[in-house]
Design a protein around this motif. Structure first.
Motif, PDB file in Angstrom:
ATOM      1  N   THR A   1       0.817  -1.214   0.000  1.00 18.78           N
ATOM      2  CA  THR A   1       0.000   0.000   0.000  1.00 18.78           C
ATOM      3  C   THR A   1       0.851   1.264   0.000  1.00 18.78           C
ATOM      4  O   THR A   1       0.546   2.235  -0.704  1.00 18.78           O
ATOM      5  CB  THR A   1      -0.924   0.010   1.241  1.00 18.78           C
ATOM      6  OG1 THR A   1      -1.742  -1.158   1.218  1.00 18.78           O
ATOM      7  CG2 THR A   1      -1.808   1.238   1.253  1.00 18.78           C
ATOM      8  N   ALA A   2       1.927   1.258   0.781  1.00 15.48           N
ATOM      9  CA  ALA A   2       2.778   2.444   0.872  1.00 15.48           C
ATOM     10  C   ALA A   2       4.180   2.225   0.341  1.00 15.48           C
ATOM     11  O   ALA A   2       4.896   3.201   0.106  1.00 15.48           O
ATOM     12  CB  ALA A   2       2.863   2.910   2.335  1.00 15.48           C
ATOM     13  N   SER A   3       4.577   0.955   0.136  1.00 10.63           N
ATOM     14  CA  SER A   3       5.958   0.666  -0.256  1.00 10.63           C
ATOM     15  C   SER A   3       6.030  -0.304  -1.429  1.00 10.63           C
ATOM     16  O   SER A   3       7.020  -1.019  -1.596  1.00 10.63           O
ATOM     17  CB  SER A   3       6.724   0.069   0.934  1.00 10.63           C
ATOM     18  OG  SER A   3       6.612   0.876   2.074  1.00 10.63           O
ATOM     19  N   GLY A   4       4.984  -0.335  -2.250  1.00 11.83           N
ATOM     20  CA  GLY A   4       4.903  -1.305  -3.325  1.00 11.83           C
ATOM     21  C   GLY A   4       5.599  -0.880  -4.609  1.00 11.83           C
ATOM     22  O   GLY A   4       5.720   0.307  -4.914  1.00 11.83           O
ATOM     23  N   LEU A   5       6.029  -1.867  -5.366  1.00 17.95           N
ATOM     24  CA  LEU A   5       6.719  -1.623  -6.629  1.00 17.95           C
ATOM     25  C   LEU A   5       5.899  -0.799  -7.625  1.00 17.95           C
ATOM     26  O   LEU A   5       6.452   0.061  -8.318  1.00 17.95           O
ATOM     27  CB  LEU A   5       7.137  -2.961  -7.247  1.00 17.95           C
ATOM     28  CG  LEU A   5       8.072  -2.914  -8.453  1.00 17.95           C
ATOM     29  CD1 LEU A   5       9.369  -2.177  -8.133  1.00 17.95           C
ATOM     30  CD2 LEU A   5       8.361  -4.328  -8.947  1.00 17.95           C
ATOM     31  N   PRO A   6       4.574  -1.008  -7.730  1.00 18.76           N
ATOM     32  CA  PRO A   6       3.796  -0.200  -8.680  1.00 18.76           C
ATOM     33  C   PRO A   6       3.786   1.298  -8.362  1.00 18.76           C
ATOM     34  O   PRO A   6       3.405   2.100  -9.225  1.00 18.76           O
ATOM     35  CB  PRO A   6       2.377  -0.787  -8.570  1.00 18.76           C
ATOM     36  CG  PRO A   6       2.591  -2.180  -8.094  1.00 18.76           C
ATOM     37  CD  PRO A   6       3.755  -2.092  -7.148  1.00 18.76           C
ATOM     38  N   LEU A   7       4.192   1.690  -7.165  1.00 19.54           N
ATOM     39  CA  LEU A   7       4.223   3.102  -6.804  1.00 19.54           C
ATOM     40  C   LEU A   7       5.456   3.820  -7.349  1.00 19.54           C
ATOM     41  O   LEU A   7       5.530   5.044  -7.301  1.00 19.54           O
ATOM     42  CB  LEU A   7       4.201   3.254  -5.281  1.00 19.54           C
ATOM     43  CG  LEU A   7       2.962   2.704  -4.562  1.00 19.54           C
ATOM     44  CD1 LEU A   7       3.145   2.771  -3.058  1.00 19.54           C
ATOM     45  CD2 LEU A   7       1.714   3.479  -4.986  1.00 19.54           C
ATOM     46  N   MET A   8       6.407   3.065  -7.878  1.00 20.30           N
ATOM     47  CA  MET A   8       7.633   3.649  -8.414  1.00 20.30           C
ATOM     48  C   MET A   8       7.410   4.129  -9.847  1.00 20.30           C
ATOM     49  O   MET A   8       6.850   3.414 -10.671  1.00 20.30           O
ATOM     50  CB  MET A   8       8.760   2.618  -8.415  1.00 20.30           C
ATOM     51  CG  MET A   8       9.096   2.027  -7.058  1.00 20.30           C
ATOM     52  SD  MET A   8       9.996   3.154  -6.004  1.00 20.30           S
ATOM     53  CE  MET A   8      11.617   3.121  -6.771  1.00 20.30           C
ATOM     54  N   THR A   9       7.867   5.339 -10.149  1.00 20.36           N
ATOM     55  CA  THR A   9       7.812   5.811 -11.533  1.00 20.36           C
ATOM     56  C   THR A   9       9.022   5.326 -12.320  1.00 20.36           C
ATOM     57  O   THR A   9       8.939   5.106 -13.532  1.00 20.36           O
ATOM     58  CB  THR A   9       7.759   7.348 -11.584  1.00 20.36           C
ATOM     59  OG1 THR A   9       8.860   7.884 -10.840  1.00 20.36           O
ATOM     60  CG2 THR A   9       6.455   7.861 -10.988  1.00 20.36           C
ATOM     61  N   HIS A  10      10.147   5.149 -11.638  1.00 13.62           N
ATOM     62  CA  HIS A  10      11.364   4.627 -12.253  1.00 13.62           C
ATOM     63  C   HIS A  10      12.050   3.700 -11.251  1.00 13.62           C
ATOM     64  O   HIS A  10      11.995   3.940 -10.042  1.00 13.62           O
ATOM     65  CB  HIS A  10      12.326   5.757 -12.636  1.00 13.62           C
ATOM     66  CG  HIS A  10      11.753   6.770 -13.569  1.00 13.62           C
ATOM     67  ND1 HIS A  10      11.518   6.509 -14.899  1.00 13.62           N
ATOM     68  CD2 HIS A  10      11.325   8.042 -13.349  1.00 13.62           C
ATOM     69  CE1 HIS A  10      10.994   7.580 -15.462  1.00 13.62           C
ATOM     70  NE2 HIS A  10      10.864   8.521 -14.541  1.00 13.62           N
ATOM     71  N   PRO A  11      12.702   2.635 -11.719  1.00 10.37           N
ATOM     72  CA  PRO A  11      13.399   1.742 -10.794  1.00 10.37           C
ATOM     73  C   PRO A  11      14.474   2.501 -10.012  1.00 10.37           C
ATOM     74  O   PRO A  11      15.178   3.341 -10.551  1.00 10.37           O
ATOM     75  CB  PRO A  11      14.038   0.696 -11.714  1.00 10.37           C
ATOM     76  CG  PRO A  11      13.239   0.753 -12.972  1.00 10.37           C
ATOM     77  CD  PRO A  11      12.819   2.181 -13.119  1.00 10.37           C
ATOM     78  N   ALA A  12      14.567   2.204  -8.721  1.00  6.55           N
ATOM     79  CA  ALA A  12      15.587   2.809  -7.868  1.00  6.55           C
ATOM     80  C   ALA A  12      15.993   1.784  -6.816  1.00  6.55           C
ATOM     81  O   ALA A  12      15.714   1.951  -5.626  1.00  6.55           O
ATOM     82  CB  ALA A  12      15.066   4.084  -7.220  1.00  6.55           C
ATOM     83  N   PRO A  13      16.633   0.699  -7.234  1.00  6.10           N
ATOM     84  CA  PRO A  13      16.882  -0.421  -6.318  1.00  6.10           C
ATOM     85  C   PRO A  13      17.749  -0.079  -5.118  1.00  6.10           C
ATOM     86  O   PRO A  13      17.623  -0.723  -4.069  1.00  6.10           O
ATOM     87  CB  PRO A  13      17.561  -1.459  -7.215  1.00  6.10           C
ATOM     88  CG  PRO A  13      18.124  -0.681  -8.358  1.00  6.10           C
ATOM     89  CD  PRO A  13      17.162   0.434  -8.583  1.00  6.10           C
ATOM     90  N   LEU A  14      18.622   0.925  -5.230  1.00  7.28           N
ATOM     91  CA  LEU A  14      19.523   1.244  -4.123  1.00  7.28           C
ATOM     92  C   LEU A  14      18.914   2.209  -3.112  1.00  7.28           C
ATOM     93  O   LEU A  14      19.352   2.255  -1.958  1.00  7.28           O
ATOM     94  CB  LEU A  14      20.831   1.835  -4.662  1.00  7.28           C
ATOM     95  CG  LEU A  14      21.668   0.919  -5.554  1.00  7.28           C
ATOM     96  CD1 LEU A  14      22.933   1.628  -6.005  1.00  7.28           C
ATOM     97  CD2 LEU A  14      22.019  -0.385  -4.835  1.00  7.28           C
ATOM     98  N   THR A  15      17.917   2.976  -3.530  1.00  5.04           N
ATOM     99  CA  THR A  15      17.364   4.003  -2.644  1.00  5.04           C
ATOM    100  C   THR A  15      15.906   3.762  -2.249  1.00  5.04           C
ATOM    101  O   THR A  15      15.388   4.456  -1.363  1.00  5.04           O
ATOM    102  CB  THR A  15      17.464   5.388  -3.306  1.00  5.04           C
ATOM    103  OG1 THR A  15      16.768   5.362  -4.563  1.00  5.04           O
ATOM    104  CG2 THR A  15      18.919   5.767  -3.537  1.00  5.04           C
ATOM    105  N   ALA A  16      15.234   2.813  -2.874  1.00  2.00           N
ATOM    106  CA  ALA A  16      13.828   2.548  -2.530  1.00  2.00           C
ATOM    107  C   ALA A  16      13.718   2.167  -1.057  1.00  2.00           C
ATOM    108  O   ALA A  16      14.572   1.474  -0.506  1.00  2.00           O
ATOM    109  CB  ALA A  16      13.281   1.437  -3.411  1.00  2.00           C
ATOM    110  N   THR A  17      12.651   2.616  -0.423  1.00  2.00           N
ATOM    111  CA  THR A  17      12.525   2.489   1.031  1.00  2.00           C
ATOM    112  C   THR A  17      11.182   1.913   1.456  1.00  2.00           C
ATOM    113  O   THR A  17      10.175   2.053   0.749  1.00  2.00           O
ATOM    114  CB  THR A  17      12.715   3.869   1.700  1.00  2.00           C
ATOM    115  OG1 THR A  17      12.574   3.743   3.115  1.00  2.00           O
ATOM    116  CG2 THR A  17      11.687   4.869   1.187  1.00  2.00           C
ATOM    117  N   THR A  18      11.185   1.298   2.631  1.00  2.00           N
ATOM    118  CA  THR A  18       9.950   0.809   3.254  1.00  2.00           C
ATOM    119  C   THR A  18       9.437   1.770   4.321  1.00  2.00           C
ATOM    120  O   THR A  18       8.540   1.425   5.098  1.00  2.00           O
ATOM    121  CB  THR A  18      10.197  -0.562   3.918  1.00  2.00           C
ATOM    122  OG1 THR A  18      11.332  -0.467   4.788  1.00  2.00           O
ATOM    123  CG2 THR A  18      10.437  -1.645   2.884  1.00  2.00           C
TER     124      THR A  18
END
Length: 365
Positions: free
Chosen positions: A93-110
């Motif tokens: 709901t708040a940390s899901g992959l579909p919420l990303m506009t561009h991949p950011a594997p090193l900085t994406a957060t929960t």
């Protein structure tokens, strides 16, 4: 005739609740006097919150605005509060992959999921169920835990930025301001059994799905390794790698219990009770294959029907198993099945009811 309808979501097309409703409508169009019990299923991922909430009258839904999304942008989150004080949170709901506009594997957060949990605790939640499917990050749950007061510090004693890419710089953990877990405990729902580290771990297996290349995977692996050195716990535990290691972080730092999501949801829905008095169980999902029987919602429903000695049927978008009734076969193409999934689910329900009708007629002397 008593029928239990308990599908998972048909991902990308219809929710579990809508799929169950369409199947029921189709069935009743042929056999209107039958008794149907609808139990939309989930396995810790998409639809978990809705499935649990629907099965518990008196549940309240609470929207939380301004949560930190996986890429740092604000998103709206939601959790459910059951009458017994249990809060249900879906990480996606708040940390899901579909919420990303561009991949950011090193900085994406929960972090946003931690903010949802904090809001639920502030409202008086005494127990937590956290569905871990669909994560965008590989941060070991550190963003979530930092939102709850944990501090990850570098060599200079400064807080680390969010994201799994920063974990290699962690030198000390400060738990002095960490909120305590609720008195009723924390249960993590997942459909994977991966450990935190190694070739089957969070970074190696799921990093590519989140946009990580070989160099980024190596960096994320090193960061999670560093985290495990600081935190301890059980990084080899089955399921510790769920949601980019969030299961590990919550288990090691907060004492959360990692459980098979589909089984836990089925228990919450009192599925065994419904199945025990049924003459038929119908389940389904978008793609039914051998993996469906390994920790997925459909496999859990089929297993419980089998143990109860109740016949079962599977409706799927498509399938490698000839026993399933597929929407693709009914519609004539996968495109048509996806475009009008609810319509073809109603047709599937009607088809199964017709078969039951014919079988009942043949059984009469």
């Amino acid at each position: 005739m008593r029928v239990v309808i308990a599908p998972d979501s048909f991902k990308g097309t219809v929710t579990a609740a809508d799929a169950a409703r369409a199947l029921a409508e189709g069935w009743l169009s042929i056999r209107p006097d039958d008794h149907l019990t609808i139990r939309p299923m989930a396995d810790g991922g998409e639809g978990t919150l809705a499935a649990v909430a629907a099965a518990h009258p008196g549940t309240s839904l609470h929207r939380v605005g301004g949560c930190t999304g996986p890429d740092g942008r604000a998103v709206d989150g939601e959790y459910a509060l059951l009458p017994d004080g249990t809060a249900v949170v879906e990480l996606a709901t708040a940390s899901g992959l579909p919420l990303m506009t561009h991949p950011a594997p090193l900085t994406a957060t929960t972090r946003g999921t931690g903010e949802l949990i904090a809001a639920a605790l502030d409202r008086g939640a005494t127990r937590l169920l956290i569905g871990l499917g669909g994560s965008a990050s590989t941060d070991g749950g550190t963003g979530l835990l930092q939102a709850l007061g944990l501090r990850l510090l570098d060599t200079d004693g400064l807080p680390l930025p969010d994201g799994g890419g920063a974990l290699t710089r962690a030198r000390r953990i400060d738990r002095s301001h960490l909120r305590p877990a609720p008195p009723g405990g924390v249960q993590l729902l997942t459909d994977v059994t991966n450990p935190l580290l190694g070739p089957d771990g969070a970074a190696a297996v799921y990093g590519p799905q989140k946009g990580a290349g070989p160099e980024e995977i190596a960096r994320l692996e090193a960061g999670l390794t560093r985290l495990s050195e600081l935190v301890g716990g059980a990084p080899d535990q089955p399921g510790a790698g769920a949601a980019g290691g969030t299961a590990y972080g919550l288990a090691a730092v907060w004492g959360a219990v990692i459980t098979a999501g589909a089984a836990a949801v089925a228990d919450l829905l009192r599925l065994d009770e419904a199945v025990a008095s049924a003459d038929l169980v119908i389940t389904g999902e978008g793609r039914f294959d051998a993996t469906s029987l390994r920790g997925k919602a459909v496999g859990e429903v089929l297993a419980r029907a089998g143990r109860a000695g109740v016949p079962s049927k599977v409706v799927a978008g498509d399938s490698s198993d000839g026993s399933a009734l597929t929407l693709t076969a009914l519609a004539g193409s996968s495109h048509a099945a996806r475009t009008e999934a609810a319509h073809w689910l109603r047709q599937a329900g009607a088809r199964l009811a017709t078969a039951a009708q014919e079988s009942a007629c043949e059984a009469r002397p």
